[in-house]
Design an enzyme around this catalytic site. Structure first.
Site, mmCIF file in Angstrom:
data_model
loop_
_atom_site.group_PDB
_atom_site.id
_atom_site.type_symbol
_atom_site.label_atom_id
_atom_site.label_comp_id
_atom_site.label_asym_id
_atom_site.label_seq_id
_atom_site.Cartn_x
_atom_site.Cartn_y
_atom_site.Cartn_z
ATOM 1 N N SER A 54 0.850 -1.191 0.000
ATOM 2 C CA SER A 54 0.000 0.000 0.000
ATOM 3 C C SER A 54 0.882 1.234 0.000
ATOM 4 O O SER A 54 1.645 1.439 -0.930
ATOM 5 C CB SER A 54 -0.950 -0.041 1.207
ATOM 6 O OG SER A 54 -1.829 1.066 1.196
ATOM 7 N N THR A 55 0.847 2.050 1.039
ATOM 8 C CA THR A 55 1.627 3.284 1.098
ATOM 9 C C THR A 55 3.117 2.986 0.941
ATOM 10 O O THR A 55 3.677 2.208 1.705
ATOM 11 C CB THR A 55 1.376 4.015 2.430
ATOM 12 O OG1 THR A 55 -0.025 4.161 2.619
ATOM 13 C CG2 THR A 55 2.048 5.374 2.431
ATOM 14 N N HIS A 98 -2.804 -1.185 -3.116
ATOM 15 C CA HIS A 98 -3.954 -0.323 -2.880
ATOM 16 C C HIS A 98 -3.842 0.921 -3.756
ATOM 17 O O HIS A 98 -3.047 1.820 -3.503
ATOM 18 C CB HIS A 98 -4.021 0.089 -1.411
ATOM 19 C CG HIS A 98 -4.277 -1.055 -0.480
ATOM 20 N ND1 HIS A 98 -3.889 -1.040 0.843
ATOM 21 C CD2 HIS A 98 -4.870 -2.251 -0.682
ATOM 22 C CE1 HIS A 98 -4.250 -2.183 1.413
ATOM 23 N NE2 HIS A 98 -4.841 -2.927 0.504
ATOM 24 N N MET A 158 0.012 1.154 4.928
ATOM 25 C CA MET A 158 -0.821 1.466 6.089
ATOM 26 C C MET A 158 -1.828 0.359 6.332
ATOM 27 O O MET A 158 -2.230 -0.351 5.414
ATOM 28 C CB MET A 158 -1.574 2.784 5.852
ATOM 29 C CG MET A 158 -0.743 4.030 6.027
ATOM 30 S SD MET A 158 -1.661 5.522 5.574
ATOM 31 C CE MET A 158 -3.069 5.411 6.657
ATOM 32 N N ASP A 169 -4.205 -4.873 6.199
ATOM 33 C CA ASP A 169 -4.636 -5.750 5.116
ATOM 34 C C ASP A 169 -3.497 -6.706 4.759
ATOM 35 O O ASP A 169 -2.359 -6.281 4.573
ATOM 36 C CB ASP A 169 -5.028 -4.917 3.901
ATOM 37 C CG ASP A 169 -5.653 -5.751 2.793
ATOM 38 O OD1 ASP A 169 -6.236 -6.803 3.116
ATOM 39 O OD2 ASP A 169 -5.557 -5.341 1.628
#
Length: 372
Positions: A184-185, A211, A304, A307
């Site tokens: 993600s991030t 993401h 972040m 997940d």
């Protein structure tokens, strides 16, 4: 207090962001700048903890500003403001490549100023708390990169300050037939570095859930396809998995795998978000566990939220190995940290060692299979 500098050529947008952050706990807007050139001086003067940066600006645009900024401030978090369009996605990915840390998308189809302020606050505040590294963000504020506004934020357990010890390896390394990656991030840069370390003759396929919103994932796959030795595509329904190809889950669709005769094919799902995400890493990991069992291999990179933790457990219970990026090399150690904290990681490695680990693991697994 986390101090923020807002950089945008639009007076309206600067006020929108300032208002969005005005009521946020622990955050203070200490200044604004109308272009990237002015931002350089303001950063030196105000020493903010985080910068929000528009992309299209006169004199010095956001991409140029990030490149200049990184010459003197290598660690300062920079969050880009992007439009949800092909041009916006392309520019945002260019900014991330130049050194930007993360991005948010500008509100679209929003009925009022108040709703726009709320939408910006919902996206931006969790990222600022996570990226400023001043302790874990409030649980109610944590939201992954692609979480749609208006959905409940996931409940998170704060990550430990140090990686937990990896569990003992569970016997001889078996064959690996698929690598599944969640991020993600900070993921676009991390995944790019991993793929650059892999060879074109990778003997297995790779599936990835990053993401990202729609349009962005297509642009991201195209950039990776151009810049790495591997074939990289945005997944569509019914693609047959082949060795040496990387399949990126499209924005707003879960990526799952199905067996069709002797082949494994991709299927896209519009099932509800999980962990406030669609695509969700957990959905993909569970699908991999069901089809591949112990011959799947999970990799959880920077991001972040948590997940991937639930899906990593399902994969590990099925006999698969799990590798997590370490805290020091992660932009945000939420996702890999959650996996490590839960005792699910067989290995915890810095980003620059992950590609070589994968290549070694694939070689060992195939040698063991031949020996048997």
């Amino acid at each position: 207090m986390i101090t923020v500098l807002v950089v945008d050529d639009s007076v309206v947008v600067r006020k929108l962001i300032t208002d969005a952050l005005g009521g946020a706990p622990g955050i203070e807007v200490v200044g604004t700048a109308a272009n990237g050139q002015l931002a350089q001086a303001k950063i030196d003067q105000l020493r903010p903890d985080v910068v929000t940066m528009d992309i299209e600006m006169p004199k010095m645009n956001g991409i140029e500003a990030v490149r200049e900024l990184r010459k003197r401030h290598r660690q300062l978090p920079v969050i880009m403001f992007s439009t949800l369009s092909a041009a916006g996605a392309s520019a945002t990915l260019e900014a991330l490549s130049a050194g930007a840390t993360d991005y948010v998308t500008k509100p679209s189809n929003v009925g009022s100023i108040a709703e726009s302020v709320a939408a910006v606050r919902e996206q931006l505040v969790p990222k600022i708390h996570a990226l400023a590294r001043k302790g874990p963000p409030p649980r109610a504020l944590m939201r992954p990169s692609n979480a749609p506004p208006g959905r409940p934020a996931p409940t998170l357990r704060p990550a430990p300050t140090r990686p937990a010890a990896a569990p003992a390896r569970r016997g001889p390394a078996g064959r690996v037939d698929l690598i599944a990656v969640g991020c993600s991030t900070g993921g676009p840069d991390a995944l790019t570095k991993v793929l650059l370390g892999l060879t074109a003759d990778l003997p297995v396929p790779m599936v990835v859930t990053q993401h990202m919103p729609p349009v962005f994932t297509k642009m991201f796959a195209e950039r990776l396809d151009r810049s790495t030795a591997l074939s990289v595509v945005e997944a569509t329904d019914g693609m047959e998995l082949t060795a040496g190809t990387v399949y990126i889950a499209p924005g707003d669709k879960h990526l799952v795998l199905l067996r069709k005769g002797t082949s494994v094919v991709t299927q896209l799902s519009a099932a509800p978000p999980e962990n406030s995400c669609r695509p969700a890493v957990d959905v993909m990991f569970r699908s991999v566990a069901q089809l591949f069992g112990g011959s799947g291999y999970a990799l959880v990179l920077t991001g972040m939220g948590h997940d991937g933790r639930g899906g990593a457990k399902v994969m590990r219970d099925a006999g698969a190995e799990v590798l997590a990026q370490d805290e020091a090399s992660s932009v945000v150690w939420g996702m890999p940290g959650a996996v490590v904290q839960a005792g699910l990681a067989d290995d915890v490695l810095p980003l620059d060692r992950i590609a070589s680990c994968l290549l070694t693991r694939l070689k060992v697994g195939r040698s063991a299979a031949v020996a048997r």
